[in-house]
Motif scaffolding. Sequence first.
Motif, mmCIF file in Angstrom:
data_model
loop_
_atom_site.group_PDB
_atom_site.id
_atom_site.type_symbol
_atom_site.label_atom_id
_atom_site.label_comp_id
_atom_site.label_asym_id
_atom_site.label_seq_id
_atom_site.Cartn_x
_atom_site.Cartn_y
_atom_site.Cartn_z
ATOM 1 N N LEU A 91 20.980 -23.484 -20.598
ATOM 2 C CA LEU A 91 22.062 -23.111 -21.512
ATOM 3 C C LEU A 91 21.972 -21.617 -21.822
ATOM 4 N N LEU A 92 23.119 -20.986 -22.002
ATOM 5 C CA LEU A 92 23.142 -19.566 -22.328
ATOM 6 C C LEU A 92 22.857 -19.379 -23.817
ATOM 7 N N LEU A 111 25.536 -18.511 -26.649
ATOM 8 C CA LEU A 111 26.694 -19.394 -26.803
ATOM 9 C C LEU A 111 26.325 -20.670 -27.545
ATOM 10 N N GLU A 162 30.575 -23.949 -26.550
ATOM 11 C CA GLU A 162 30.895 -22.809 -25.687
ATOM 12 C C GLU A 162 30.187 -22.918 -24.341
ATOM 13 N N ASN A 163 28.953 -23.427 -24.346
ATOM 14 C CA ASN A 163 28.238 -23.651 -23.096
ATOM 15 C C ASN A 163 28.946 -24.706 -22.245
ATOM 16 N N LEU A 188 32.273 -23.389 -20.695
ATOM 17 C CA LEU A 188 32.200 -22.209 -19.839
ATOM 18 C C LEU A 188 32.615 -22.475 -18.386
ATOM 19 N N PRO A 220 21.535 -22.986 -28.609
ATOM 20 C CA PRO A 220 20.482 -23.652 -27.841
ATOM 21 C C PRO A 220 19.107 -23.613 -28.501
ATOM 22 N N ALA A 233 23.346 -30.052 -21.199
ATOM 23 C CA ALA A 233 23.476 -29.638 -19.798
ATOM 24 C C ALA A 233 24.209 -30.706 -18.995
ATOM 25 N N ARG A 253 27.866 -30.455 -19.908
ATOM 26 C CA ARG A 253 28.473 -29.318 -19.216
ATOM 27 C C ARG A 253 28.814 -29.682 -17.771
#
Length: 221
Positions: free
Chosen positions: A91-92, A95, A99-100, A103, A136, A148, A151
């Motif tokens: 994960l970024l 964010l 938002e992750n 993306l 995160p 994750a 996402r």
Amino acid sequence: MIESLVELQNIGKIYWRGDAEETALVSATCSVKPGDRIALVGPSGSGKSTLLHLMGGLDQPSTGSISWPGLGTCENLRPQKVSYIFQMQSLLPPLTVVENVELPLLLGQIEATKARKAALETLNRMRLNTIADKLPEELSGGQAQRVAVARALASRPQLILADEPTGQLDHPTAQHLFDVLLDSLEGSETALVVATHDQAIAERMNTIWQMQHGVMEVVTC
């Protein structure tokens, strides 16, 4: 006849470490079809990650050929047709959870409001809506991996490639994460290929591919 999502013919992969040649894959031939549930098993360094990277177009073979009959060209695979779930934290950090998750949709040119809606729907389906605004660093390891997974699912990909997705988790958390992943894919034609050291997870898949020194063998099908 069902069209394969990806086909590999006599794939070989060699890496160079300085002047030393390292063979990662030896003449692998396989295909993945819609709805497949495939486990890649074998010791570290046996070629599992290399095979996943080639399937997803992240790397190119040294020999042989790869095609994506049911997906299109290599350039158009990501981020929507093929999704990845990695072992390590992916994960970024700047964010939030939502938002992750949104993306990949934004990178795929999905309009912002639709991307946010799809991300929130996925988080809600996976019972992660209560942490949608967290960063995160505020999550446990299990929560981060579930995000994750969310996402990877949000773009409704046709193929999910998971590289040791439970490798950093304790056994109960790993089993729960895999329950969530399989439940989310129930009834869908999304194919799942998972590299794993966990025999309990491998046995829940329909097909097992054994990797050893870059050589692949279909154990069950």
